[in-house]
Scaffold this motif. Sequence first.
Motif, PDB file in Angstrom:
ATOM      1  N   SER A 259      58.335  26.590  18.572  1.00 43.68           N
ATOM      2  CA  SER A 259      58.816  27.264  19.781  1.00 43.68           C
ATOM      3  C   SER A 259      58.317  28.698  19.841  1.00 43.68           C
ATOM      4  CB  SER A 259      60.342  27.280  19.796  1.00 43.68           C
ATOM      5  OG  SER A 259      60.841  26.040  19.375  1.00 43.68           O
TER       6      SER A 259
ATOM      7  N   GLU B  23      55.637  29.933  18.595  1.00 41.31           N
ATOM      8  CA  GLU B  23      54.213  29.978  18.950  1.00 41.31           C
ATOM      9  C   GLU B  23      54.023  29.859  20.460  1.00 41.31           C
ATOM     10  OE1 GLU B  23      55.449  28.338  16.301  1.00 41.31           O
ATOM     11  OE2 GLU B  23      54.579  29.790  14.889  1.00 41.31           O
ATOM     12  N   LEU B  24      54.944  29.197  21.128  1.00 40.07           N
ATOM     13  CA  LEU B  24      54.871  29.095  22.593  1.00 40.07           C
ATOM     14  C   LEU B  24      55.376  30.365  23.265  1.00 40.07           C
ATOM     15  CD1 LEU B  24      56.287  25.487  23.265  1.00 40.07           C
ATOM     16  CD2 LEU B  24      53.953  26.194  22.703  1.00 40.07           C
TER      17      LEU B  24
ATOM     18  N   LEU C  41      51.394  20.816  27.342  1.00 34.71           N
ATOM     19  CA  LEU C  41      52.054  22.025  26.884  1.00 34.71           C
ATOM     20  C   LEU C  41      52.216  23.023  28.031  1.00 34.71           C
ATOM     21  CD1 LEU C  41      53.081  22.611  24.119  1.00 34.71           C
ATOM     22  CD2 LEU C  41      50.937  23.775  23.568  1.00 34.71           C
ATOM     23  N   GLU C  42      51.202  23.067  28.892  1.00 31.35           N
ATOM     24  CA  GLU C  42      51.256  23.992  30.037  1.00 31.35           C
ATOM     25  C   GLU C  42      52.429  23.626  30.940  1.00 31.35           C
ATOM     26  OE1 GLU C  42      47.987  22.275  29.447  1.00 31.35           O
ATOM     27  OE2 GLU C  42      48.043  23.856  27.921  1.00 31.35           O
TER      28      GLU C  42
ATOM     29  N   ILE D 236      55.678  24.689  29.254  1.00 30.62           N
ATOM     30  CA  ILE D 236      55.875  26.136  29.306  1.00 30.62           C
ATOM     31  C   ILE D 236      56.238  26.583  30.717  1.00 30.62           C
ATOM     32  CG2 ILE D 236      54.736  28.386  29.009  1.00 30.62           C
ATOM     33  CD1 ILE D 236      53.165  27.090  26.676  1.00 30.62           C
TER      34      ILE D 236
END
Length: 147
Positions: free
Chosen positions: A19, A21-22, A111-112, A115
């Motif tokens: 998390s 890292e995001l 992932l985009e 996010i």
Amino acid sequence: KSLPYFCRGEVIRGFGRGSKELGIPTANFPDSVVDNLPADINTGIYYGWACVGNGDVHRMVMSIGWNPYYKNTKKSMETHVIHTFKEDFYGEILSVVMVGYIRPERTFDSLEALISAINSDIGEAKVKLQLPEHLKLREDNFFTTAP
Ligand code: ADP
Ligand code: MG
């Protein structure tokens, strides 16, 4: 209905799902806190207020979901505090009040997409928390009584 729901507990290590890292670290509660959740608190994304130790009260978004580590038999509660902290706060007491529900849990194709969903959750939390009924919970005695 169980909201607003107040709880607190020690911040424990999660399972390193990255998390941070995001750019969206989530402070995990131990099972003892999760097990106390009322039965009518569904999984999904919530928003509310949070404070670390006896620090300032900040806005937060929280994910309540099924924990893959326990083969999805156990819920987890992960709080992202909308504030930039100077350092990690593992082992400290996190106090939260959940005041509203944003959306159910879901999976994302990329992932985009994940996010951007989280950023829209944070945006929604910021708007909703301006409501007077929510703002007054920020001043609740719960946050000023030492844990
Ligand atoms: P873990 O898998 O151990 O939960 P994360 O990548 O989710 O690791 O990072 C969570 C940790 O980051 C928290 O336990 C806390 O110590 C720290 N942290 C720093 N800033 C925040 C924040 N704004 N919200 C939540 N946790 C934060
Ligand atoms: Mg986490």
